[in-house]
Design a protein around this motif. Structure first.
Motif, mmCIF file in Angstrom:
data_model
loop_
_atom_site.group_PDB
_atom_site.id
_atom_site.type_symbol
_atom_site.label_atom_id
_atom_site.label_comp_id
_atom_site.label_asym_id
_atom_site.label_seq_id
_atom_site.Cartn_x
_atom_site.Cartn_y
_atom_site.Cartn_z
ATOM 1 N N LEU A 168 -9.683 1.552 2.325
ATOM 2 C CA LEU A 168 -10.529 0.506 1.769
ATOM 3 C C LEU A 168 -11.064 0.905 0.396
ATOM 4 O O LEU A 168 -11.146 0.064 -0.517
ATOM 5 N N ALA A 169 -11.422 2.175 0.241
ATOM 6 C CA ALA A 169 -11.933 2.629 -1.051
ATOM 7 C C ALA A 169 -10.840 2.621 -2.109
ATOM 8 O O ALA A 169 -11.037 2.143 -3.235
ATOM 9 N N ARG A 170 -9.670 3.154 -1.769
ATOM 10 C CA ARG A 170 -8.576 3.194 -2.746
ATOM 11 C C ARG A 170 -8.058 1.794 -3.059
ATOM 12 O O ARG A 170 -7.539 1.547 -4.145
ATOM 13 N N GLY A 171 -8.172 0.887 -2.094
ATOM 14 C CA GLY A 171 -7.781 -0.498 -2.315
ATOM 15 C C GLY A 171 -8.889 -1.355 -2.894
ATOM 16 O O GLY A 171 -8.700 -2.555 -3.085
ATOM 17 N N ARG A 172 -10.048 -0.753 -3.149
ATOM 18 C CA ARG A 172 -11.193 -1.436 -3.770
ATOM 19 C C ARG A 172 -11.558 -2.720 -3.016
ATOM 20 O O ARG A 172 -11.861 -3.751 -3.620
ATOM 21 N N VAL A 264 -0.029 -12.230 -2.078
ATOM 22 C CA VAL A 264 -1.130 -11.467 -2.659
ATOM 23 C C VAL A 264 -1.424 -12.019 -4.051
ATOM 24 O O VAL A 264 -0.520 -12.236 -4.851
ATOM 25 N N ARG A 265 -2.675 -12.246 -4.357
ATOM 26 C CA ARG A 265 -3.053 -12.870 -5.619
ATOM 27 C C ARG A 265 -2.754 -11.975 -6.818
ATOM 28 O O ARG A 265 -2.586 -10.762 -6.684
ATOM 29 N N ASP A 266 -2.710 -12.566 -7.984
ATOM 30 C CA ASP A 266 -2.604 -11.793 -9.216
ATOM 31 C C ASP A 266 -3.785 -10.822 -9.296
ATOM 32 O O ASP A 266 -4.949 -11.208 -9.104
ATOM 33 N N GLY A 267 -3.475 -9.558 -9.559
ATOM 34 C CA GLY A 267 -4.510 -8.544 -9.597
ATOM 35 C C GLY A 267 -4.918 -8.020 -8.236
ATOM 36 O O GLY A 267 -5.870 -7.236 -8.134
ATOM 37 N N GLY A 268 -4.196 -8.429 -7.181
ATOM 38 C CA GLY A 268 -4.517 -7.970 -5.838
ATOM 39 C C GLY A 268 -3.998 -6.564 -5.567
ATOM 40 O O GLY A 268 -3.351 -5.930 -6.411
ATOM 41 N N ARG A 269 -4.285 -6.066 -4.382
ATOM 42 C CA ARG A 269 -3.919 -4.689 -4.033
ATOM 43 C C ARG A 269 -3.253 -4.645 -2.669
ATOM 44 O O ARG A 269 -3.633 -5.389 -1.760
ATOM 45 N N ASP A 284 11.308 -6.255 -4.671
ATOM 46 C CA ASP A 284 11.489 -6.828 -6.000
ATOM 47 C C ASP A 284 10.308 -6.381 -6.859
ATOM 48 O O ASP A 284 9.193 -6.893 -6.720
ATOM 49 N N LEU A 285 10.535 -5.420 -7.732
ATOM 50 C CA LEU A 285 9.457 -4.855 -8.533
ATOM 51 C C LEU A 285 8.792 -5.878 -9.441
ATOM 52 O O LEU A 285 7.637 -5.690 -9.851
ATOM 53 N N ARG A 286 9.475 -6.962 -9.730
ATOM 54 C CA ARG A 286 8.868 -7.991 -10.574
ATOM 55 C C ARG A 286 7.656 -8.621 -9.915
ATOM 56 O O ARG A 286 6.730 -9.087 -10.601
ATOM 57 N N ARG A 287 7.667 -8.638 -8.573
ATOM 58 C CA ARG A 287 6.517 -9.212 -7.874
ATOM 59 C C ARG A 287 5.265 -8.351 -8.075
ATOM 60 O O ARG A 287 4.143 -8.821 -7.888
ATOM 61 N N LEU A 288 5.478 -7.079 -8.440
ATOM 62 C CA LEU A 288 4.351 -6.201 -8.745
ATOM 63 C C LEU A 288 3.902 -6.382 -10.186
ATOM 64 O O LEU A 288 2.770 -6.785 -10.466
ATOM 65 N N TYR A 289 4.809 -6.080 -11.138
ATOM 66 C CA TYR A 289 4.335 -5.994 -12.521
ATOM 67 C C TYR A 289 4.061 -7.342 -13.162
ATOM 68 O O TYR A 289 3.178 -7.454 -14.031
ATOM 69 N N LEU A 290 4.766 -8.395 -12.754
ATOM 70 C CA LEU A 290 4.492 -9.704 -13.343
ATOM 71 C C LEU A 290 3.162 -10.287 -12.866
ATOM 72 O O LEU A 290 2.605 -11.183 -13.513
ATOM 73 N N HIS A 291 2.660 -9.775 -11.753
ATOM 74 C CA HIS A 291 1.419 -10.308 -11.186
ATOM 75 C C HIS A 291 0.313 -9.247 -11.112
ATOM 76 O O HIS A 291 -0.720 -9.483 -10.492
ATOM 77 N N ASN A 292 0.546 -8.106 -11.755
ATOM 78 C CA ASN A 292 -0.469 -7.046 -11.800
ATOM 79 C C ASN A 292 -0.973 -6.673 -10.405
ATOM 80 O O ASN A 292 -2.167 -6.442 -10.189
ATOM 81 N N ALA A 294 -1.241 -4.057 -7.448
ATOM 82 C CA ALA A 294 -1.214 -2.600 -7.293
ATOM 83 C C ALA A 294 -0.720 -2.239 -5.901
ATOM 84 O O ALA A 294 -1.233 -2.757 -4.895
ATOM 85 N N LEU A 295 0.263 -1.366 -5.832
ATOM 86 C CA LEU A 295 0.758 -0.820 -4.568
ATOM 87 C C LEU A 295 0.246 0.613 -4.480
ATOM 88 O O LEU A 295 0.615 1.458 -5.300
ATOM 89 N N VAL A 296 -0.633 0.882 -3.517
ATOM 90 C CA VAL A 296 -1.389 2.133 -3.471
ATOM 91 C C VAL A 296 -1.066 2.901 -2.197
ATOM 92 O O VAL A 296 -1.212 2.363 -1.090
ATOM 93 N N GLY A 297 -0.637 4.145 -2.325
ATOM 94 C CA GLY A 297 -0.467 5.014 -1.169
ATOM 95 C C GLY A 297 -1.775 5.707 -0.843
ATOM 96 O O GLY A 297 -2.536 6.096 -1.741
ATOM 97 N N SER A 298 -2.065 5.867 0.444
ATOM 98 C CA SER A 298 -3.347 6.452 0.850
ATOM 99 C C SER A 298 -3.130 7.366 2.043
ATOM 100 O O SER A 298 -2.597 6.951 3.069
ATOM 101 N N SER A 299 -3.553 8.605 1.913
ATOM 102 C CA SER A 299 -3.451 9.574 3.005
ATOM 103 C C SER A 299 -4.834 10.135 3.303
ATOM 104 O O SER A 299 -5.462 10.768 2.448
ATOM 105 N N MET A 300 -5.323 9.874 4.462
ATOM 106 C CA MET A 300 -6.631 10.347 4.918
ATOM 107 C C MET A 300 -7.738 9.904 3.963
ATOM 108 O O MET A 300 -7.760 8.757 3.537
ATOM 109 N N HIS A 301 -8.636 10.816 3.604
ATOM 110 C CA HIS A 301 -9.848 10.454 2.891
ATOM 111 C C HIS A 301 -10.251 11.579 1.950
ATOM 112 O O HIS A 301 -9.760 12.706 2.061
#
Length: 352
Positions: A168-172, A264-269, A284-292, A294-301
Protein backbone atom coordinates in the motif's frame (compact mmCIF):
# COMPACT_ATOMS: atom_id res chain seq x y z
CA UNK A 1 13.61 -18.67 35.32
CA UNK A 2 14.71 -19.26 31.74
CA UNK A 3 15.08 -23.00 30.98
CA UNK A 4 18.14 -24.53 29.36
CA UNK A 5 16.22 -26.24 26.55
CA UNK A 6 13.08 -25.75 24.49
CA UNK A 7 10.99 -27.48 21.86
CA UNK A 8 11.43 -26.19 18.31
CA UNK A 9 10.26 -27.00 14.78
CA UNK A 10 13.56 -27.46 12.96
CA UNK A 11 13.95 -27.55 9.18
CA UNK A 12 16.63 -30.08 8.24
CA UNK A 13 16.65 -29.59 4.46
CA UNK A 14 14.41 -28.92 1.47
CA UNK A 15 11.55 -31.36 0.97
CA UNK A 16 8.23 -32.56 2.29
CA UNK A 17 6.82 -32.50 5.82
CA UNK A 18 9.36 -35.10 6.92
CA UNK A 19 12.21 -32.55 6.77
CA UNK A 20 10.53 -30.45 9.49
CA UNK A 21 11.37 -32.10 12.81
CA UNK A 22 10.30 -31.39 16.36
CA UNK A 23 13.48 -31.28 18.43
CA UNK A 24 14.64 -30.32 21.90
CA UNK A 25 17.30 -27.66 21.43
CA UNK A 26 19.19 -25.20 23.68
CA UNK A 27 17.48 -21.93 24.52
CA UNK A 28 19.50 -19.18 22.75
CA UNK A 29 21.11 -16.34 24.68
CA UNK A 30 20.95 -12.70 23.59
CA UNK A 31 24.13 -11.03 22.40
CA UNK A 32 25.04 -7.36 22.14
CA UNK A 33 22.02 -5.28 21.15
CA UNK A 34 19.67 -8.27 21.31
CA UNK A 35 16.75 -9.42 23.43
CA UNK A 36 15.43 -12.87 24.24
CA UNK A 37 11.71 -13.18 23.53
CA UNK A 38 9.52 -15.88 25.07
CA UNK A 39 7.22 -16.78 22.19
CA UNK A 40 3.57 -16.71 23.20
CA UNK A 41 2.15 -17.12 19.68
CA UNK A 42 3.52 -17.68 16.18
CA UNK A 43 1.60 -17.76 12.90
CA UNK A 44 2.13 -19.64 9.65
CA UNK A 45 2.85 -18.09 6.27
CA UNK A 46 3.42 -19.20 2.70
CA UNK A 47 7.08 -18.38 3.27
CA UNK A 48 7.28 -21.29 5.73
CA UNK A 49 5.96 -23.74 3.14
CA UNK A 50 7.98 -22.34 0.23
CA UNK A 51 11.19 -22.31 2.29
CA UNK A 52 10.61 -25.90 3.38
CA UNK A 53 10.01 -26.94 -0.23
CA UNK A 54 12.91 -24.86 -1.57
CA UNK A 55 10.39 -23.35 -3.98
CA UNK A 56 11.96 -19.94 -4.64
CA UNK A 57 14.31 -20.94 -7.46
CA UNK A 58 17.44 -19.07 -8.51
CA UNK A 59 18.15 -16.46 -11.19
CA UNK A 60 18.46 -18.35 -14.46
CA UNK A 61 17.27 -21.58 -12.82
CA UNK A 62 13.67 -21.16 -11.62
CA UNK A 63 13.39 -24.84 -10.69
CA UNK A 64 16.44 -24.86 -8.42
CA UNK A 65 15.85 -25.73 -4.77
CA UNK A 66 16.43 -22.50 -2.87
CA UNK A 67 15.17 -20.30 -0.08
CA UNK A 68 13.98 -16.74 -0.42
CA UNK A 69 17.54 -15.40 -0.65
CA UNK A 70 19.10 -18.55 -2.09
CA UNK A 71 20.86 -21.09 0.14
CA UNK A 72 19.47 -21.86 3.59
CA UNK A 73 21.82 -22.91 6.39
CA UNK A 74 20.32 -26.06 7.90
CA UNK A 75 19.23 -26.88 10.52
CA UNK A 76 16.96 -23.84 10.77
CA UNK A 77 14.11 -23.11 13.18
CA UNK A 78 11.17 -21.89 11.10
CA UNK A 79 8.65 -19.15 11.86
CA UNK A 80 8.64 -15.45 10.94
CA UNK A 81 5.43 -14.31 12.69
CA UNK A 82 6.14 -13.79 16.38
CA UNK A 83 4.47 -12.22 19.38
CA UNK A 84 5.80 -12.62 22.88
CA UNK A 85 7.46 -11.17 25.95
CA UNK A 86 11.02 -9.93 26.48
CA UNK A 87 12.56 -12.09 29.22
CA UNK A 88 16.26 -11.21 28.97
CA UNK A 89 18.48 -8.58 27.33
CA UNK A 90 21.99 -8.55 25.96
CA UNK A 91 24.73 -5.99 26.47
CA UNK A 92 23.75 -2.47 25.51
CA UNK A 93 20.01 -3.02 26.02
CA UNK A 94 18.24 -1.46 29.00
CA UNK A 95 17.03 -3.89 31.64
CA UNK A 96 13.74 -2.00 31.67
CA UNK A 97 12.74 -3.81 28.50
CA UNK A 98 12.28 -7.08 30.42
CA UNK A 99 8.57 -7.75 30.67
CA UNK A 100 7.57 -5.84 27.53
CA UNK A 101 4.89 -7.39 25.35
CA UNK A 102 6.38 -7.25 21.87
CA UNK A 103 5.66 -7.75 18.20
CA UNK A 104 8.74 -8.83 16.27
CA UNK A 105 9.73 -7.38 12.90
CA UNK A 106 11.13 -10.52 11.24
CA UNK A 107 13.10 -8.73 8.52
CA UNK A 108 16.83 -8.16 8.16
CA UNK A 109 17.64 -5.00 6.22
CA UNK A 110 20.35 -3.88 3.81
CA UNK A 111 21.27 -0.88 5.91
CA UNK A 112 20.14 1.60 8.54
CA UNK A 113 17.34 4.08 8.14
CA UNK A 114 13.57 3.91 7.75
CA UNK A 115 13.59 3.08 4.04
CA UNK A 116 16.02 0.14 4.09
CA UNK A 117 15.07 -2.89 2.01
CA UNK A 118 14.62 -6.41 3.44
CA UNK A 119 17.34 -8.92 2.62
CA UNK A 120 16.52 -11.71 5.04
CA UNK A 121 13.85 -13.14 7.29
CA UNK A 122 13.60 -14.92 10.62
CA UNK A 123 12.87 -18.58 9.95
CA UNK A 124 14.91 -18.43 6.75
CA UNK A 125 18.18 -16.52 7.20
CA UNK A 126 18.12 -16.90 11.01
CA UNK A 127 16.24 -19.00 13.54
CA UNK A 128 12.61 -18.00 13.97
CA UNK A 129 9.67 -18.33 16.29
CA UNK A 130 8.44 -21.91 15.97
CA UNK A 131 10.07 -22.46 19.34
CA UNK A 132 9.74 -21.53 22.98
CA UNK A 133 12.20 -18.64 22.69
CA UNK A 134 13.85 -16.58 19.97
CA UNK A 135 16.67 -14.03 19.95
CA UNK A 136 16.04 -10.84 17.95
CA UNK A 137 17.66 -7.44 17.56
CA UNK A 138 16.33 -5.15 20.26
CA UNK A 139 15.17 -2.53 17.76
CA UNK A 140 13.10 -5.18 15.93
CA UNK A 141 11.11 -6.06 19.06
CA UNK A 142 8.36 -3.44 19.16
CA UNK A 143 6.51 -2.66 22.38
CA UNK A 144 2.80 -3.35 21.84
CA UNK A 145 1.80 -3.53 25.49
CA UNK A 146 -0.98 -1.00 24.82
CA UNK A 147 -2.54 -2.92 21.91
CA UNK A 148 -6.09 -4.23 22.36
CA UNK A 149 -5.20 -7.23 20.17
CA UNK A 150 -4.41 -10.51 21.94
CA UNK A 151 -1.13 -12.31 21.30
CA UNK A 152 -2.65 -14.66 18.72
CA UNK A 153 -3.91 -11.68 16.72
CA UNK A 154 -0.59 -9.87 17.03
CA UNK A 155 1.27 -12.92 15.75
CA UNK A 156 -0.76 -12.75 12.54
CA UNK A 157 0.64 -9.33 11.62
CA UNK A 158 4.37 -9.30 10.78
CA UNK A 159 4.72 -11.11 7.44
CA UNK A 160 1.27 -10.89 5.84
CA UNK A 161 0.28 -7.47 7.17
CA UNK A 162 3.84 -6.20 6.82
CA UNK A 163 3.83 -7.24 3.16
CA UNK A 164 0.44 -5.62 2.65
CA UNK A 165 1.57 -2.43 4.38
CA UNK A 166 4.60 -2.31 2.08
CA UNK A 167 2.39 -2.77 -0.99
CA UNK A 168 0.00 0.00 0.00
CA UNK A 169 2.84 2.40 0.79
CA UNK A 170 4.79 1.66 -2.40
CA UNK A 171 1.56 1.90 -4.38
CA UNK A 172 0.72 5.22 -2.67
CA UNK A 173 -2.80 4.02 -1.86
CA UNK A 174 -4.60 6.72 0.10
CA UNK A 175 -7.93 8.01 1.27
CA UNK A 176 -10.81 8.26 -1.20
CA UNK A 177 -9.02 6.11 -3.79
CA UNK A 178 -10.53 3.01 -5.37
CA UNK A 179 -8.27 -0.03 -5.12
CA UNK A 180 -8.73 -3.60 -6.36
CA UNK A 181 -7.18 -6.30 -4.17
CA UNK A 182 -6.56 -9.68 -5.82
CA UNK A 183 -6.34 -12.90 -3.80
CA UNK A 184 -8.33 -10.98 -1.22
CA UNK A 185 -9.21 -13.95 1.01
CA UNK A 186 -5.56 -15.03 1.41
CA UNK A 187 -3.25 -13.87 4.18
CA UNK A 188 -1.71 -10.87 2.41
CA UNK A 189 -4.88 -10.10 0.44
CA UNK A 190 -7.11 -9.94 3.50
CA UNK A 191 -4.49 -7.84 5.27
CA UNK A 192 -4.43 -5.46 2.31
CA UNK A 193 -8.21 -5.13 2.40
CA UNK A 194 -8.20 -4.24 6.11
CA UNK A 195 -5.26 -1.85 5.86
CA UNK A 196 -6.59 -0.10 2.74
CA UNK A 197 -9.93 0.43 4.48
CA UNK A 198 -8.08 1.77 7.54
CA UNK A 199 -6.36 4.27 5.24
CA UNK A 200 -9.69 5.47 3.89
CA UNK A 201 -9.67 3.73 0.50
CA UNK A 202 -12.65 2.17 -1.27
CA UNK A 203 -11.83 -1.53 -1.77
CA UNK A 204 -13.01 -3.99 -4.40
CA UNK A 205 -12.00 -7.52 -3.39
CA UNK A 206 -11.30 -10.27 -5.93
CA UNK A 207 -11.68 -13.78 -4.53
CA UNK A 208 -13.20 -17.23 -5.01
CA UNK A 209 -16.96 -17.67 -4.56
CA UNK A 210 -18.17 -18.34 -1.04
CA UNK A 211 -15.87 -15.91 0.77
CA UNK A 212 -17.87 -12.70 0.31
CA UNK A 213 -19.06 -12.32 3.91
CA UNK A 214 -15.62 -12.25 5.54
CA UNK A 215 -14.38 -9.70 3.00
CA UNK A 216 -17.36 -7.44 3.53
CA UNK A 217 -16.81 -7.75 7.27
CA UNK A 218 -13.21 -6.65 6.61
CA UNK A 219 -14.57 -3.51 4.96
CA UNK A 220 -14.62 -4.32 1.24
CA UNK A 221 -17.18 -2.21 -0.63
CA UNK A 222 -17.62 -4.80 -3.38
CA UNK A 223 -16.59 -8.41 -4.04
CA UNK A 224 -15.83 -9.85 -7.47
CA UNK A 225 -15.35 -13.56 -8.11
CA UNK A 226 -12.40 -14.90 -10.03
CA UNK A 227 -13.01 -17.20 -13.00
CA UNK A 228 -11.34 -18.94 -15.93
CA UNK A 229 -11.65 -16.02 -18.37
CA UNK A 230 -9.51 -13.00 -17.40
CA UNK A 231 -11.43 -10.63 -19.66
CA UNK A 232 -14.73 -11.55 -18.00
CA UNK A 233 -13.23 -11.03 -14.55
CA UNK A 234 -11.75 -7.70 -15.61
CA UNK A 235 -15.12 -6.57 -16.95
CA UNK A 236 -16.84 -7.57 -13.70
CA UNK A 237 -14.25 -5.64 -11.70
CA UNK A 238 -14.79 -2.56 -13.88
CA UNK A 239 -18.55 -2.83 -13.41
CA UNK A 240 -18.14 -3.07 -9.63
CA UNK A 241 -15.93 0.01 -9.61
CA UNK A 242 -18.15 2.10 -11.86
CA UNK A 243 -15.09 3.85 -13.26
CA UNK A 244 -11.32 3.49 -13.56
CA UNK A 245 -9.20 2.05 -10.77
CA UNK A 246 -6.72 4.22 -8.92
CA UNK A 247 -4.61 1.22 -7.95
CA UNK A 248 -4.40 -2.57 -7.99
CA UNK A 249 -2.85 -4.47 -5.09
CA UNK A 250 -1.94 -7.80 -6.68
CA UNK A 251 -0.67 -10.96 -5.01
CA UNK A 252 -1.70 -13.27 -7.86
CA UNK A 253 -0.18 -12.06 -11.14
CA UNK A 254 -0.90 -14.15 -14.22
CA UNK A 255 -3.19 -13.29 -17.15
CA UNK A 256 -5.42 -10.94 -15.16
CA UNK A 257 -2.70 -8.27 -15.26
CA UNK A 258 -2.83 -7.53 -19.01
CA UNK A 259 -6.61 -8.02 -19.05
CA UNK A 260 -7.24 -5.52 -16.27
CA UNK A 261 -4.48 -3.01 -16.98
CA UNK A 262 -6.70 -0.98 -19.31
CA UNK A 263 -9.09 -0.43 -16.40
CA UNK A 264 -6.43 1.45 -14.42
CA UNK A 265 -6.68 5.23 -14.75
CA UNK A 266 -4.01 7.47 -16.21
CA UNK A 267 -1.41 7.94 -13.50
CA UNK A 268 -2.64 4.86 -11.63
CA UNK A 269 -0.50 2.21 -9.96
CA UNK A 270 -0.26 -1.57 -10.10
CA UNK A 271 1.76 -2.99 -7.21
CA UNK A 272 2.56 -6.69 -7.21
CA UNK A 273 3.98 -9.01 -4.55
CA UNK A 274 3.10 -12.48 -5.82
CA UNK A 275 2.80 -14.66 -8.89
CA UNK A 276 0.75 -17.69 -7.89
CA UNK A 277 -1.40 -17.12 -11.00
CA UNK A 278 1.63 -17.18 -13.28
CA UNK A 279 5.01 -15.45 -13.29
CA UNK A 280 5.20 -14.72 -17.03
CA UNK A 281 2.58 -12.62 -18.81
CA UNK A 282 2.32 -10.96 -22.25
CA UNK A 283 2.27 -7.23 -21.61
CA UNK A 284 1.68 -4.37 -24.02
CA UNK A 285 4.14 -1.80 -22.67
CA UNK A 286 2.23 0.99 -24.39
CA UNK A 287 -0.54 0.56 -21.85
CA UNK A 288 2.03 1.62 -19.24
CA UNK A 289 3.93 4.51 -20.78
CA UNK A 290 1.13 6.09 -22.80
CA UNK A 291 -1.01 6.31 -19.66
CA UNK A 292 1.71 6.95 -17.06
CA UNK A 293 0.74 3.79 -15.18
CA UNK A 294 3.35 2.64 -12.66
CA UNK A 295 4.05 -1.09 -12.32
CA UNK A 296 5.66 -1.54 -8.90
CA UNK A 297 7.29 -4.65 -7.44
CA UNK A 298 7.03 -4.99 -3.66
CA UNK A 299 8.73 -7.47 -1.35
CA UNK A 300 7.87 -7.38 2.34
CA UNK A 301 8.24 -4.02 4.08
CA UNK A 302 10.68 -1.34 5.22
CA UNK A 303 11.27 -0.34 8.87
CA UNK A 304 9.01 2.67 8.29
CA UNK A 305 6.23 0.46 6.94
CA UNK A 306 6.52 -1.80 9.98
CA UNK A 307 6.39 1.21 12.31
CA UNK A 308 3.07 2.15 10.67
CA UNK A 309 1.82 -1.40 11.19
CA UNK A 310 2.77 -1.29 14.87
CA UNK A 311 0.80 1.95 15.18
CA UNK A 312 -2.18 0.21 13.54
CA UNK A 313 -1.89 -2.65 16.05
CA UNK A 314 -1.65 -0.35 19.07
CA UNK A 315 -4.63 1.67 17.86
CA UNK A 316 -6.65 -1.46 17.09
CA UNK A 317 -7.24 -0.45 13.47
CA UNK A 318 -6.80 -4.03 12.20
CA UNK A 319 -8.38 -7.26 13.39
CA UNK A 320 -6.75 -10.42 11.96
CA UNK A 321 -8.99 -13.38 11.26
CA UNK A 322 -7.78 -16.61 12.89
CA UNK A 323 -8.84 -19.84 11.24
CA UNK A 324 -7.18 -22.33 13.60
CA UNK A 325 -4.92 -22.70 16.62
CA UNK A 326 -2.54 -25.58 17.38
CA UNK A 327 0.16 -26.51 19.84
CA UNK A 328 3.64 -26.40 18.33
CA UNK A 329 3.75 -30.19 18.70
CA UNK A 330 1.11 -30.32 15.94
CA UNK A 331 3.17 -28.24 13.50
CA UNK A 332 2.74 -30.77 10.68
CA UNK A 333 -1.04 -30.69 11.08
CA UNK A 334 -0.90 -26.89 11.17
CA UNK A 335 1.17 -26.66 7.97
CA UNK A 336 -1.09 -29.14 6.19
CA UNK A 337 -4.20 -27.20 7.24
CA UNK A 338 -2.61 -23.93 6.16
CA UNK A 339 -1.57 -25.33 2.77
CA UNK A 340 -5.11 -26.49 1.96
CA UNK A 341 -6.46 -22.92 2.44
CA UNK A 342 -9.98 -24.20 2.99
CA UNK A 343 -10.81 -21.52 5.55
CA UNK A 344 -10.17 -17.79 5.53
CA UNK A 345 -7.71 -16.60 8.16
CA UNK A 346 -4.39 -17.35 9.75
CA UNK A 347 -3.19 -20.51 11.48
CA UNK A 348 -1.51 -19.88 14.84
CA UNK A 349 0.73 -22.19 16.87
CA UNK A 350 1.55 -22.02 20.58
CA UNK A 351 4.88 -23.24 21.94
CA UNK A 352 4.53 -25.69 24.78
Amino acid sequence: MIPETMQAAVLTGFGGPEVLELRTVPVPRPGDGEVLVRVTAAALNNTDLWTRRGAYGLPGDPDALAGWRGPVAFPRIQGGDIAGEVVAVGAGVGAGRVGERVLVDPAFYDGPGPDASPVGLLGSEADGGFAGYVVVAADRAHDVSASPLDDDELACLPVAYGTAAGMLARGRVGARETVLVTGASGGVGLAAVQLAVARGARVVALTAPGKDDVLREAGADAVVHRGPDPETVAAAAADAVGGPLDAVVDVVGGPLLPALLTRVRDGGRWVIAGAIGGASVPLDLRRLYLHNVALVGSSMHTPAHFDDLVADAVAGRVHPVIAARHDLAAIHTAQDEFSRAERVGKVVVHPV
